[in-house]
Scaffold this active site. Structure first.
Site, PDB file in Angstrom:
ATOM      1  N   ARG A 159       9.158   8.445  12.497  1.00  0.00           N
ATOM      2  CA  ARG A 159       8.050   9.348  12.807  1.00  0.00           C
ATOM      3  C   ARG A 159       8.541  10.572  13.571  1.00  0.00           C
ATOM      4  NH1 ARG A 159       6.605  11.350  17.195  1.00  0.00           N
ATOM      5  NH2 ARG A 159       6.518   9.342  18.247  1.00  0.00           N
ATOM      6  N   SER A 160       9.513  10.389  14.467  1.00  0.00           N
ATOM      7  CA  SER A 160      10.049  11.522  15.227  1.00  0.00           C
ATOM      8  C   SER A 160      10.699  12.549  14.307  1.00  0.00           C
ATOM      9  CB  SER A 160      11.063  11.036  16.262  1.00  0.00           C
ATOM     10  OG  SER A 160      10.436  10.288  17.283  1.00  0.00           O
TER      11      SER A 160
ATOM     12  N   LEU B 162      14.053  22.730  23.887  1.00  0.00           N
ATOM     13  CA  LEU B 162      13.348  23.104  25.114  1.00  0.00           C
ATOM     14  C   LEU B 162      13.923  22.372  26.325  1.00  0.00           C
ATOM     15  CD1 LEU B 162      11.006  24.558  26.579  1.00  0.00           C
ATOM     16  CD2 LEU B 162       9.561  22.573  26.021  1.00  0.00           C
TER      17      LEU B 162
ATOM     18  N   GLY C  42       2.474  25.055  23.481  1.00  0.00           N
ATOM     19  CA  GLY C  42       1.589  24.962  22.330  1.00  0.00           C
ATOM     20  C   GLY C  42       2.173  24.088  21.231  1.00  0.00           C
TER      21      GLY C  42
ATOM     22  N   ARG D  51       4.107 -20.766  13.106  1.00  0.00           N
ATOM     23  CA  ARG D  51       4.922 -21.490  14.099  1.00  0.00           C
ATOM     24  C   ARG D  51       4.151 -22.671  14.661  1.00  0.00           C
ATOM     25  NH1 ARG D  51       8.523 -23.761  17.075  1.00  0.00           N
ATOM     26  NH2 ARG D  51       9.463 -22.685  18.867  1.00  0.00           N
TER      27      ARG D  51
ATOM     28  N   GLN E  90      -5.409 -21.577  23.117  1.00  0.00           N
ATOM     29  CA  GLN E  90      -6.305 -20.619  23.761  1.00  0.00           C
ATOM     30  C   GLN E  90      -5.555 -19.446  24.383  1.00  0.00           C
ATOM     31  OE1 GLN E  90      -8.839 -22.707  26.505  1.00  0.00           O
ATOM     32  NE2 GLN E  90      -9.964 -23.784  24.899  1.00  0.00           N
TER      33      GLN E  90
ATOM     34  N   GLU F  33       7.950  14.300  25.431  1.00  0.00           N
ATOM     35  CA  GLU F  33       6.803  15.170  25.188  1.00  0.00           C
ATOM     36  C   GLU F  33       5.699  14.944  26.225  1.00  0.00           C
ATOM     37  OE1 GLU F  33       5.770  15.365  21.020  1.00  0.00           O
ATOM     38  OE2 GLU F  33       7.880  15.142  20.492  1.00  0.00           O
TER      39      GLU F  33
ATOM     40  N   PHE G 134       0.784  19.308  40.890  1.00  0.00           N
ATOM     41  CA  PHE G 134       2.136  19.770  40.581  1.00  0.00           C
ATOM     42  C   PHE G 134       2.641  20.656  41.708  1.00  0.00           C
ATOM     43  CE2 PHE G 134       0.110  19.069  36.458  1.00  0.00           C
ATOM     44  CZ  PHE G 134       1.045  18.236  35.852  1.00  0.00           C
TER      45      PHE G 134
END
Length: 392
Positions: A98-99, A139, A245, A276, A287, A371, A391
């Site tokens: 996916r990356s 980046l 962005g 199993r 349970q 990210e 921050f």
């Protein structure tokens, strides 16, 4: 012991009823491609620490997955939910796969599509959409991940040219990329540049020794006096808003993608627990096992509903970056917890590559960080709620 037909985890939330026929068809097409071309090889790729990225990129390009949410220039121009479902199926195979698609389409291609000149778009986007050219996104730096504004990579003017110096770190697709989108400090603020592979002074070195995202190419980019023509500048990006962005685009895909990893873990675990036997009865009949499964399915379902809702907001043009942070923080955190809990149900079998669970868990440790770390997204949400920025 009484038995009744099993219900698929997503059926409990009737998610398919929220999707169009086209969206379901796209999901199925990506699922088939992964079943045929990707899944049979994943354990080996992960163990060997490699990915045949060029071959996969061409397969994905042929299906229209690369930059599929972008309009024109050979891109499919599909909706946000279709893109999200493709990410889900890709990450159900592996986060590294996916990356590859996410970095190509939502970072490198999106940067050119959103901020590039018409000449840059025509030169690069059709080839990238077809998987004939691969891009990366530079980046993050060794000392500046969560604080990209402090980057040390510098671009200075020299006549009509630009000269770049600096280092980028943890760059997916770096050493195999044909084009790198590199962000640098200038006298005009942060600007983006297109750096073709093979440019003198530009090198990409693979990062070895990873225990996560092993089926993915991760690199260090070094720029030592890299001279670029003025046409290499992305004219539409000025300041930190440009790269942020792009990151927002990629984070959206993660919101869906990690749920694929979680779902693959759950499907594997339910099947395993049903087969199993322990104390002369199926593990699935106990349970405590059922409590784990129920809790995990609840979080998966809530994450799916959130993802589809955010996708519809994105399609309507009303999705905010704060909402993306909500999705990224929640869904990655819950997917990782699901993977870890599934591992406990599989016991010792859960730590082998015979099953995908430990591979997904290891990969999700990286997705939790890249990210935007979970801490950063927590503070983004906190700022939205209180109006106060935590921050520095």
């Amino acid at each position: 012991m009484s038995m009744r037909p099993q219900t698929h985890p997503t059926a409990l939330f009737a998610v398919d009823g929220l999707l169009t026929e086209e969206e379901r068809d796209i999901r199925q097409a990506v699922r088939r491609l992964c079943a045929d071309q990707v899944r049979p090889n994943l354990a080996r790729w992960f163990e060997e620490g490699r990915l045949p990225a060029h071959e996969l990129a061409r397969e994905f390009g042929a299906l229209g997955l690369l930059g599929m949410h972008l309009e024109g220039y050979g891109c499919a121009g599909l909706g946000a939910v279709s893109y999200g479902l493709a990410c889900l199926e890709l990450e159900a195979a592996d986060s590294g796969v996916r990356s590859l698609v996410s970095v190509q389409g939502s970072l490198a291609m999106y940067a050119i599509w959103r901020y590039g000149s018409e000449e840059q778009k025509k030169e690069w986007l059709p080839a990238m959409a077809a998987g004939e050219s691969i891009g990366c996104f530079g980046l993050t730096e060794p000392d500046f991940g969560s604080d990209p504004a402090g980057m040390r990579t510098r671009a200075r003017r020299d006549g009509d040219d630009w000269v770049l110096d600096g280092t980028k770190m943890w760059i997916t697709n770096g050493s195999i990329a044909d084009i790198a989108v590199v962000w640098a400090q200038t006298d005009e603020g942060i600007r983006g540049f297109l750096v073709p592979a093979g440019t003198p002074g530009f090198t990409a070195n693979d990062i070895e020794g990873k225990l996560s995202l092993r089926a993915s190419v991760t690199s260090e980019l070094v720029l030592d006096g890299v001279r670029l023509p003025g046409s290499a500048l992305l004219p539409g990006a000025r300041g930190l808003g440009g790269p942020l962005g792009c990151l927002n685009e990629a984070r959206f895909g993660i919101i869906f993608g990690v749920l694929g990893a979680a779902l693959d873990c759950l499907e594997t675990t339910i099947s395993y627990a049903s087969d199993r036997e322990i104390f002369a009865r199926p593990l699935a009949s106990f349970q405590l096992t059922q409590q784990k499964l129920a809790d995990m399915v609840l979080e998966l379902g809530k994450g799916l509903l959130l993802a589809v809702h955010l996708g519809r907001l994105k399609e309507a043009g009303s999705l905010t970056s704060d909402q993306v942070s909500v999705g990224k923080l929640n869904n990655v955190r819950e997917a990782l917890d699901i993977a870890r809990t599934c591992r406990t149900v599989l016991g010792a079998n859960g730590v082998t590559l015979e099953y995908p669970v430990i591979r997904h868990a290891a990969n999700l440790e990286s997705v939790l960080t890249y990210e935007g770390t979970s801490e950063i997204h927590t503070l983004v949400i906190g700022r939205a709620l209180t109006g106060h920025s935590a921050f520095a």
